[in-house]
Design an enzyme around this catalytic site. Structure first.
Site: not given
Ligand code: KIV
Length: 273
Positions: A52-53, A91, A120, A122, A189
């Site tokens: 989600d980056s 994510d 993934k 959090e 992280e």
């Molecule tokens: O969203 C993302 O790119 C991440 C990584 C930095 C682990 O969660």
């Protein structure tokens, strides 16, 4: 052009667990579209994260919080159209897994509509019911501990986590709880390298670090960061393997100059009668 051996097998949950057991390191990189996806597919990289980056990197947000399910499905589908060999994790966006029903419905969309292999999430012990429900539904889950960017406001910024002993004990307990709930891998992280080392040694599932030192079982970086797109983003953990900002800037300058001086298009790039 292929940089990877044509014999390379697809990365699976089983092959990742095998790597951990054998002490083999795991490489992971973010990817958000098919252009980069084709390059990753031809590389030896083991895992892709549709992070989600993409909210920060592609969409111009200043955090991952505004990213939606539709954003993630759109980008995941673009990646999985071309990425077949690496394991593709995606994510789950902010507030899309606050209970088990939402977690299953939304993860199901990421797998069915996006074509991802796993999701993934959090968080630690607090989200273990959701992790258990997803695993029971046949969806591979990656945990994410330490700096969890969806909680940036609660954490008062993007800072190194687990510096105090109490937080280190909690992080280790969270990691074990995620493993016990069925997570097959855990991203760590921005935590001290020594803490990541202890956590990694205590788990049978692999840890993937970003700003968590070399003792993790694998590493992940944001694609655009490692390629040097943004000259202003220089956190301590980031190693830039290329300077694409300069390469792209130079190419655009040359293109602009040649267009404006009539050098491009030349006969080689024009159609005859
Ligand atoms: O969203 C993302 O790119 C991440 C990584 C930095 C682990 O969660």
């Amino acid at each position: 052009m292929s940089h990877a051996s044509s014999k390379q097998q697809p990365t699976t949950v089983a092959s990742l667990l095998k790597k951990k057991a054998a002490g083999e390191r795991i490489s992971m990189v973010t990817c958000y579209d098919s252009a980069f996806g084709r390059i990753v597919e031809a590389s030896p990289v083991d895992m892709v994260l549709v992070g989600d980056s993409l909210g920060n990197v592609l969409l111009g947000y200043d955090s991952t919080i505004p990213v939606t399910m539709d954003d993630m499905i759109h980008h995941t589908a673009a990646v999985t159209r071309v990425v077949k060999r690496p394991f593709v994790a995606v994510d789950m966006p902010f507030l899309t897994y606050t209970n088990c029903d939402d977690a299953i419905k939304n993860a199901g969309r990421l797998i069915q509509e996006g074509g991802a292999h796993g999701v993934k999430l959090e968080g630690g012990a607090a989200i273990c019911p959701q992790v258990r429900a997803l695993v029971a539904a046949g969806i591979p889950v990656i945990g994410h501990l330490g700096l969890t960017p969806q909680s940036v406001h609660a954490l008062s910024g993007y800072k190194v986590q687990a510096k105090e002993q109490e937080a280190q004990i909690k992080l280790a307990a969270d990691a074990r709880a995620l493993q016990d709930a069925g997570a097959f891998c855990i991203v760590l992280e921005m935590i001290p390298a020594s803490v990541a080392q202890v956590v990694t040694k205590g788990l049978s599932v692999p840890t993937i670090g970003i700003g968590a030192g070399v003792a993790c079982d694998g590493q992940v970086l944001v694609m655009h960061d490692l390629l040097g797109f943004d000259t202003t983003f220089n956190p301590k953990f980031l190693k830039k393997y290329a300077n694409l900002n300069k390469i792209i800037g130079d190419a655009l300058e040359a293109y602009d100059r040649e267009v404006k001086t009539g050098v491009f298009p030349d006969p080689e790039h024009s159609f005859g009668d």
